[in-house]
Scaffold this motif. Structure first.
Motif, PDB file in Angstrom:
ATOM      1  N   ILE A 144      12.563  -9.259   0.893  1.00 34.71           N
ATOM      2  CA  ILE A 144      12.202  -8.045   0.168  1.00 34.71           C
ATOM      3  C   ILE A 144      12.110  -6.908   1.186  1.00 34.71           C
ATOM      4  O   ILE A 144      11.544  -7.068   2.270  1.00 34.71           O
ATOM      5  CB  ILE A 144      10.864  -8.218  -0.569  1.00 34.71           C
ATOM      6  N   ALA A 145      12.657  -5.746   0.850  1.00 37.66           N
ATOM      7  CA  ALA A 145      12.653  -4.629   1.801  1.00 37.66           C
ATOM      8  C   ALA A 145      11.393  -3.789   1.718  1.00 37.66           C
ATOM      9  O   ALA A 145      10.955  -3.229   2.730  1.00 37.66           O
ATOM     10  CB  ALA A 145      13.875  -3.738   1.551  1.00 37.66           C
ATOM     11  N   TRP A 146      10.775  -3.728   0.531  1.00 39.00           N
ATOM     12  CA  TRP A 146       9.717  -2.730   0.311  1.00 39.00           C
ATOM     13  C   TRP A 146       8.736  -3.235  -0.722  1.00 39.00           C
ATOM     14  O   TRP A 146       9.130  -3.793  -1.745  1.00 39.00           O
ATOM     15  CB  TRP A 146      10.372  -1.444  -0.180  1.00 39.00           C
ATOM     16  N   ALA A 147       7.451  -3.051  -0.451  1.00 37.20           N
ATOM     17  CA  ALA A 147       6.390  -3.386  -1.403  1.00 37.20           C
ATOM     18  C   ALA A 147       5.536  -2.150  -1.650  1.00 37.20           C
ATOM     19  O   ALA A 147       5.043  -1.528  -0.702  1.00 37.20           O
ATOM     20  CB  ALA A 147       5.524  -4.523  -0.877  1.00 37.20           C
ATOM     21  N   ILE A 148       5.364  -1.798  -2.910  1.00 38.68           N
ATOM     22  CA  ILE A 148       4.538  -0.671  -3.330  1.00 38.68           C
ATOM     23  C   ILE A 148       3.340  -1.225  -4.084  1.00 38.68           C
ATOM     24  O   ILE A 148       3.503  -2.041  -4.994  1.00 38.68           O
ATOM     25  CB  ILE A 148       5.334   0.276  -4.252  1.00 38.68           C
ATOM     26  N   VAL A 149       2.139  -0.799  -3.727  1.00 39.71           N
ATOM     27  CA  VAL A 149       0.927  -1.288  -4.375  1.00 39.71           C
ATOM     28  C   VAL A 149       0.141  -0.106  -4.916  1.00 39.71           C
ATOM     29  O   VAL A 149      -0.019   0.915  -4.243  1.00 39.71           O
ATOM     30  CB  VAL A 149       0.057  -2.102  -3.396  1.00 39.71           C
ATOM     31  N   GLY A 150      -0.351  -0.248  -6.132  1.00 40.65           N
ATOM     32  CA  GLY A 150      -1.166   0.819  -6.709  1.00 40.65           C
ATOM     33  C   GLY A 150      -2.036   0.331  -7.849  1.00 40.65           C
ATOM     34  O   GLY A 150      -1.704  -0.647  -8.531  1.00 40.65           O
ATOM     35  N   GLY A 151      -3.147   1.022  -8.038  1.00 43.72           N
ATOM     36  CA  GLY A 151      -4.030   0.731  -9.150  1.00 43.72           C
ATOM     37  C   GLY A 151      -3.616   1.510 -10.388  1.00 43.72           C
ATOM     38  O   GLY A 151      -2.856   2.467 -10.327  1.00 43.72           O
ATOM     39  N   GLU A 152      -4.158   1.097 -11.516  1.00 45.03           N
ATOM     40  CA  GLU A 152      -3.837   1.732 -12.800  1.00 45.03           C
ATOM     41  C   GLU A 152      -4.561   3.070 -12.929  1.00 45.03           C
ATOM     42  O   GLU A 152      -5.666   3.248 -12.405  1.00 45.03           O
ATOM     43  CB  GLU A 152      -4.251   0.802 -13.938  1.00 45.03           C
ATOM     44  N   ILE A 184      22.131   1.467  -4.156  1.00 40.16           N
ATOM     45  CA  ILE A 184      21.517   1.088  -5.431  1.00 40.16           C
ATOM     46  C   ILE A 184      20.434   0.063  -5.140  1.00 40.16           C
ATOM     47  O   ILE A 184      20.723  -1.085  -4.805  1.00 40.16           O
ATOM     48  CB  ILE A 184      22.554   0.526  -6.415  1.00 40.16           C
ATOM     49  N   TRP A 185      19.178   0.500  -5.235  1.00 38.60           N
ATOM     50  CA  TRP A 185      18.046  -0.370  -4.939  1.00 38.60           C
ATOM     51  C   TRP A 185      17.543  -0.995  -6.229  1.00 38.60           C
ATOM     52  O   TRP A 185      17.389  -0.308  -7.248  1.00 38.60           O
ATOM     53  CB  TRP A 185      16.917   0.422  -4.273  1.00 38.60           C
ATOM     54  N   LEU A 186      17.268  -2.277  -6.179  1.00 37.26           N
ATOM     55  CA  LEU A 186      16.843  -3.021  -7.363  1.00 37.26           C
ATOM     56  C   LEU A 186      15.440  -3.557  -7.147  1.00 37.26           C
ATOM     57  O   LEU A 186      15.149  -4.184  -6.119  1.00 37.26           O
ATOM     58  CB  LEU A 186      17.824  -4.161  -7.630  1.00 37.26           C
ATOM     59  N   GLY A 187      14.564  -3.298  -8.130  1.00 36.70           N
ATOM     60  CA  GLY A 187      13.174  -3.708  -7.983  1.00 36.70           C
ATOM     61  C   GLY A 187      12.590  -4.288  -9.256  1.00 36.70           C
ATOM     62  O   GLY A 187      13.128  -4.107 -10.357  1.00 36.70           O
ATOM     63  N   VAL A 188      11.477  -4.994  -9.085  1.00 39.75           N
ATOM     64  CA  VAL A 188      10.734  -5.545 -10.220  1.00 39.75           C
ATOM     65  C   VAL A 188       9.279  -5.120 -10.114  1.00 39.75           C
ATOM     66  O   VAL A 188       8.758  -4.899  -9.018  1.00 39.75           O
ATOM     67  CB  VAL A 188      10.837  -7.085 -10.290  1.00 39.75           C
ATOM     68  N   ARG A 218      16.106  -4.803  -2.023  1.00 38.51           N
ATOM     69  CA  ARG A 218      15.207  -5.303  -3.067  1.00 38.51           C
ATOM     70  C   ARG A 218      13.811  -4.736  -2.824  1.00 38.51           C
ATOM     71  O   ARG A 218      13.338  -4.717  -1.687  1.00 38.51           O
ATOM     72  CB  ARG A 218      15.129  -6.825  -3.036  1.00 38.51           C
ATOM     73  N   PHE A 219      13.142  -4.329  -3.906  1.00 38.84           N
ATOM     74  CA  PHE A 219      11.777  -3.843  -3.741  1.00 38.84           C
ATOM     75  C   PHE A 219      10.910  -4.296  -4.905  1.00 38.84           C
ATOM     76  O   PHE A 219      11.405  -4.685  -5.967  1.00 38.84           O
ATOM     77  CB  PHE A 219      11.751  -2.322  -3.570  1.00 38.84           C
TER      78      PHE A 219
END
Length: 255
Positions: free
Chosen positions: A177-185, A132-136, A158-159
């Motif tokens: 933090i295990a993972w960072a996702i970056v993206g534009g709108e 169960i991965w938890l992210g914000v 955590r991501f």
């Protein structure tokens, strides 16, 4: 309705809740709201109610019917920690995730303090199960406090989704933090993301030992700007936190 996902960082979506309300600038051009409101008033459609909050008890058991392990994005069309969702229903969602433990669940919220408080109470005796991965979601520096709340959760998984990234986040500690996702709108009226904002988060991720995934530049459509950052695809994924019991079944060629 559960379905195969076109989101690059997951396999499927599971929506035991649909609909939401706005809590910050990252919500201004919400893709889920835009999609759901197309169907408002259409009799018998799953989004007949548009983007109004709706609980779907009939969907609680869906993951247990999927026998092949999947990465499942929980509530892609809502936020599990919306203040109007009864805690007993959140309990039921977590009960399903615990029972159907051959999947990995990705729970993402902007309501980080409610996530922290709920998880702290439910798992007071130990860590959150690793599947169960938890992210914000964090769209700019003004909302970086969500990262602090996430770090207060007892979990290895955590991501953070920095999408849509609407401003620079220059000074942030991503240790733990295990993972960072970056993206534009993306979508009508999409606000542009500057390259230096994405580069800075990439560099911080590398410094702090965080897997870095660059999802998209965004634009009128999700794929309008492609997904190359400085001429490269960044497809970091935190394979180290995937439970060994399901690792091979998910993506063995990437491990």
């Amino acid at each position: 309705m559960a379905q195969k996902s076109e989101i690059e960082w997951t396999d499927a979506t599971w929506n035991p809740v649909t609909g939401c309300t706005k809590v910050g600038p990252g919500c201004d051009n919400c893709y889920a709201e835009r999609f759901a409101e197309r169907w408002r008033g259409v009799a018998d459609h799953p989004y007949e109610q548009g983007f109004d909050l709706k609980i779907w008890p009939s969907r609680l058991e869906q993951p247990r019917l999927w026998k092949k392990p999947r990465m499942i994005f929980v509530n892609s069309m809502s936020d599990l920690f919306h203040k109007d969702i009864d805690r007993r229903f959140i309990d039921s969602v977590f009960d399903t995730m615990e029972r159907a433990d051959w999947h990995v669940y990705q729970v993402l919220t902007k309501r980080s303090s409610l996530l922290r408080n709920y998880v702290g109470a439910r798992y007071a005796g130990g860590p959150v199960p690793r599947h169960i991965w938890l992210g914000v979601s964090v769209e700019d520096a003004a909302h970086a406090s969500r990262i602090r709340h996430l770090k207060e959760v007892n979990s290895e998984a955590r991501f953070i989704s920095f999408e849509p990234l609407l401003g620079p986040i220059d000074e942030v500690d991503l240790h733990g933090i295990a993972w960072a996702i970056v993206g534009g709108e993306s979508g009508p009226g999409a606000r542009p993301m500057q390259a230096d904002w994405a580069r800075r988060l990439r560099d911080i991720s590398e410094r702090d030992g965080v897997a870095f995934f660059f999802k998209q530049w965004g634009g009128a459509r999700p794929k309008s700007g492609g997904r190359l950052l400085d001429g490269e695809e960044w497809n970091g994924f935190p394979w180290r936190i995937v439970p060994k019991s399901i690792l091979d079944a998910l993506q063995p060629e990437n491990v």
